[in-house]
Design a protein around this motif. Structure first.
Motif, PDB file in Angstrom:
ATOM      1  N   ARG A  65       0.833  -1.206   0.000  1.00  0.00           N
ATOM      2  CA  ARG A  65       0.000   0.000   0.000  1.00  0.00           C
ATOM      3  C   ARG A  65       0.864   1.250   0.000  1.00  0.00           C
ATOM      4  O   ARG A  65       0.556   2.240  -0.678  1.00  0.00           O
ATOM      5  CB  ARG A  65      -0.934  -0.002   1.213  1.00  0.00           C
ATOM      6  N   GLY A  66       1.954   1.229   0.765  1.00  0.00           N
ATOM      7  CA  GLY A  66       2.854   2.371   0.786  1.00  0.00           C
ATOM      8  C   GLY A  66       3.489   2.632  -0.567  1.00  0.00           C
ATOM      9  O   GLY A  66       3.635   3.793  -0.982  1.00  0.00           O
ATOM     10  N   PHE A  67       3.857   1.556  -1.262  1.00  0.00           N
ATOM     11  CA  PHE A  67       4.449   1.751  -2.590  1.00  0.00           C
ATOM     12  C   PHE A  67       3.463   2.409  -3.532  1.00  0.00           C
ATOM     13  O   PHE A  67       3.812   3.355  -4.254  1.00  0.00           O
ATOM     14  CB  PHE A  67       4.932   0.430  -3.192  1.00  0.00           C
ATOM     15  N   TRP A  68       2.217   1.909  -3.557  1.00  0.00           N
ATOM     16  CA  TRP A  68       1.262   2.462  -4.512  1.00  0.00           C
ATOM     17  C   TRP A  68       0.933   3.917  -4.204  1.00  0.00           C
ATOM     18  O   TRP A  68       0.705   4.716  -5.116  1.00  0.00           O
ATOM     19  CB  TRP A  68      -0.006   1.610  -4.571  1.00  0.00           C
ATOM     20  N   ALA A  69       0.910   4.275  -2.935  1.00  0.00           N
ATOM     21  CA  ALA A  69       0.676   5.678  -2.584  1.00  0.00           C
ATOM     22  C   ALA A  69       1.816   6.545  -3.129  1.00  0.00           C
ATOM     23  O   ALA A  69       1.582   7.619  -3.708  1.00  0.00           O
ATOM     24  CB  ALA A  69       0.560   5.827  -1.072  1.00  0.00           C
ATOM     25  N   ALA A  70       3.061   6.089  -2.937  1.00  0.00           N
ATOM     26  CA  ALA A  70       4.202   6.845  -3.445  1.00  0.00           C
ATOM     27  C   ALA A  70       4.223   6.854  -4.981  1.00  0.00           C
ATOM     28  O   ALA A  70       4.554   7.871  -5.610  1.00  0.00           O
ATOM     29  CB  ALA A  70       5.501   6.244  -2.907  1.00  0.00           C
ATOM     30  N   TRP A  71       3.851   5.734  -5.579  1.00  0.00           N
ATOM     31  CA  TRP A  71       3.884   5.630  -7.040  1.00  0.00           C
ATOM     32  C   TRP A  71       2.893   6.595  -7.684  1.00  0.00           C
ATOM     33  O   TRP A  71       3.220   7.246  -8.682  1.00  0.00           O
ATOM     34  CB  TRP A  71       3.577   4.198  -7.459  1.00  0.00           C
ATOM     35  N   GLU A  72       1.696   6.703  -7.135  1.00  0.00           N
ATOM     36  CA  GLU A  72       0.706   7.607  -7.722  1.00  0.00           C
ATOM     37  C   GLU A  72       1.204   9.049  -7.690  1.00  0.00           C
ATOM     38  O   GLU A  72       1.013   9.811  -8.641  1.00  0.00           O
ATOM     39  CB  GLU A  72      -0.630   7.482  -6.989  1.00  0.00           C
ATOM     40  N   GLY A  73       1.854   9.443  -6.596  1.00  0.00           N
ATOM     41  CA  GLY A  73       2.439  10.777  -6.552  1.00  0.00           C
ATOM     42  C   GLY A  73       3.551  10.947  -7.562  1.00  0.00           C
ATOM     43  O   GLY A  73       3.687  12.008  -8.189  1.00  0.00           O
ATOM     44  N   ALA A  74       4.342   9.900  -7.761  1.00  0.00           N
ATOM     45  CA  ALA A  74       5.439   9.961  -8.726  1.00  0.00           C
ATOM     46  C   ALA A  74       4.911  10.071 -10.155  1.00  0.00           C
ATOM     47  O   ALA A  74       5.488  10.785 -10.992  1.00  0.00           O
ATOM     48  CB  ALA A  74       6.326   8.729  -8.588  1.00  0.00           C
ATOM     49  N   VAL A  75       3.814   9.369 -10.449  1.00  0.00           N
ATOM     50  CA  VAL A  75       3.227   9.452 -11.793  1.00  0.00           C
ATOM     51  C   VAL A  75       2.751  10.874 -12.067  1.00  0.00           C
ATOM     52  O   VAL A  75       2.966  11.423 -13.163  1.00  0.00           O
ATOM     53  CB  VAL A  75       2.066   8.448 -11.934  1.00  0.00           C
ATOM     54  N   LEU A  76       2.103  11.490 -11.084  1.00  0.00           N
ATOM     55  CA  LEU A  76       1.647  12.863 -11.256  1.00  0.00           C
ATOM     56  C   LEU A  76       2.829  13.797 -11.515  1.00  0.00           C
ATOM     57  O   LEU A  76       2.800  14.638 -12.420  1.00  0.00           O
ATOM     58  CB  LEU A  76       0.882  13.314 -10.011  1.00  0.00           C
ATOM     59  N   ARG A  77       3.885  13.650 -10.729  1.00  0.00           N
ATOM     60  CA  ARG A  77       5.055  14.522 -10.894  1.00  0.00           C
ATOM     61  C   ARG A  77       5.752  14.269 -12.227  1.00  0.00           C
ATOM     62  O   ARG A  77       6.219  15.200 -12.890  1.00  0.00           O
ATOM     63  CB  ARG A  77       6.023  14.312  -9.737  1.00  0.00           C
ATOM     64  N   ALA A  78       5.831  13.008 -12.645  1.00  0.00           N
ATOM     65  CA  ALA A  78       6.455  12.691 -13.930  1.00  0.00           C
ATOM     66  C   ALA A  78       5.674  13.313 -15.076  1.00  0.00           C
ATOM     67  O   ALA A  78       6.255  13.817 -16.049  1.00  0.00           O
ATOM     68  CB  ALA A  78       6.547  11.178 -14.111  1.00  0.00           C
ATOM     69  N   ARG A  79       4.361  13.306 -14.967  1.00  0.00           N
ATOM     70  CA  ARG A  79       3.545  13.907 -16.017  1.00  0.00           C
ATOM     71  C   ARG A  79       3.737  15.420 -16.066  1.00  0.00           C
ATOM     72  O   ARG A  79       3.819  16.004 -17.148  1.00  0.00           O
ATOM     73  CB  ARG A  79       2.073  13.562 -15.775  1.00  0.00           C
ATOM     74  N   LEU A  80       3.822  16.047 -14.907  1.00  0.00           N
ATOM     75  CA  LEU A  80       4.034  17.493 -14.861  1.00  0.00           C
ATOM     76  C   LEU A  80       5.416  17.864 -15.388  1.00  0.00           C
ATOM     77  O   LEU A  80       5.575  18.833 -16.129  1.00  0.00           O
ATOM     78  CB  LEU A  80       3.866  18.000 -13.431  1.00  0.00           C
ATOM     79  N   ALA A  81       6.429  17.087 -14.970  1.00  0.00           N
ATOM     80  CA  ALA A  81       7.805  17.385 -15.376  1.00  0.00           C
ATOM     81  C   ALA A  81       8.133  16.876 -16.775  1.00  0.00           C
ATOM     82  O   ALA A  81       9.149  17.267 -17.354  1.00  0.00           O
ATOM     83  CB  ALA A  81       8.777  16.780 -14.368  1.00  0.00           C
ATOM     84  N   ARG A  82       7.289  15.970 -17.295  1.00  0.00           N
ATOM     85  CA  ARG A  82       7.553  15.320 -18.584  1.00  0.00           C
ATOM     86  C   ARG A  82       8.912  14.640 -18.575  1.00  0.00           C
ATOM     87  O   ARG A  82       9.733  14.786 -19.491  1.00  0.00           O
ATOM     88  CB  ARG A  82       7.433  16.311 -19.746  1.00  0.00           C
ATOM     89  N   ASP A  83       9.090  13.882 -17.505  1.00  0.00           N
ATOM     90  CA  ASP A  83      10.381  13.232 -17.292  1.00  0.00           C
ATOM     91  C   ASP A  83      10.166  12.014 -16.404  1.00  0.00           C
ATOM     92  O   ASP A  83       9.307  12.027 -15.527  1.00  0.00           O
ATOM     93  CB  ASP A  83      11.341  14.220 -16.608  1.00  0.00           C
TER      94      ASP A  83
END
Length: 220
Positions: free
Chosen positions: A184-202
């Motif tokens: 559960r902790g991984f998926w919570a962190a992963w969803e935040g990372a996906v959002l940031r990757a989309r914003l940064a395009r990286d």
């Protein structure tokens, strides 16, 4: 000169069965195309901005066809979420399931990260995670979606928890960690990372999320 015997006439009942089957296949194909177009549109535009007319133009079917398959936009949204969930569970099965036996947890995460980076980069970082996007947009407002989104995350957690437990048994993960809580902790962190990757395009945020998880679970 012998005359070839005429081909036996096709019975009306057999023709009717075949015609009915063909119509069923055509209906399913149209529904599948609508759901696929819905997934792509919502991933890029969000739920509120994904109008029915936009999706119909992408598929090339009249509005009456849409309401033949989906009584409302919410019903369509549920089908879109189910379609995305089926796709994502297949990915998890390839990466963390038993589809490729003998891989250690690090190799499983390498496969998952590679597929994720490739998918986001291929679409110019315009698409993230449908579950995460819908959760942010509708999770606090729409009870029907909220329950389905939680069920999707729970299913992901179960897949990853089984992989973590198996890795724990092989000595690849610290013995004191709870697999379900860790997943559960991984998926919570992963969803935040996906959002940031989309914003940064990286892809850096995705790589960092996996690296942080590896440090967390590594044996002492």
């Amino acid at each position: 000169m012998p005359v070839a015997a005429p081909a036996p006439a096709r019975s009306s009942s057999a023709a009717a069965r075949r015609s009915h089957a063909e119509r069923g296949e055509a209906r399913e194909d149209t529904r599948t195309r609508l759901v696929r177009a819905g997934i792509e549109t919502v991933l890029e535009r969000g739920w509120a901005a994904s109008g029915v007319d936009t999706i119909l133009r992408a598929v090339g079917v009249p509005k009456g066809s849409f309401y033949h398959y989906f009584p409302s936009k919410d019903d369509f949204g549920y089908a879109v979420l189910e379609g995305y969930q089926a796709f994502f569970l297949k990915r998890l099965g390839r990466c963390f399931g038993g589809d490729v036996p003998g891989r250690c947890l690090r190799e499983q995460f390498d496969a998952f990260l590679a597929e994720s980076l490739d998918g986001m980069a291929r679409h110019g970082w315009r698409r993230g995670c449908l579950v995460g996007a819908l959760g942010q947009e509708l999770g606090g407002l729409h009870e029907g979606f909220r329950g389905r989104l939680l069920a999707s995350l729970d299913a992901w957690g179960e897949v990853l928890a089984r992989a973590i437990a198996a890795a724990q048994a092989r000595g690849e993960v610290r013995p004191g960690l709870d697999p379900r809580q860790t997943a559960r902790g991984f998926w919570a962190a992963w969803e935040g990372a996906v959002l940031r990757a989309r914003l940064a395009r990286d892809g850096g945020p995705l790589e960092a999320a996996v690296a942080d998880f590896r440090r967390l679970v590594a044996p002492d």
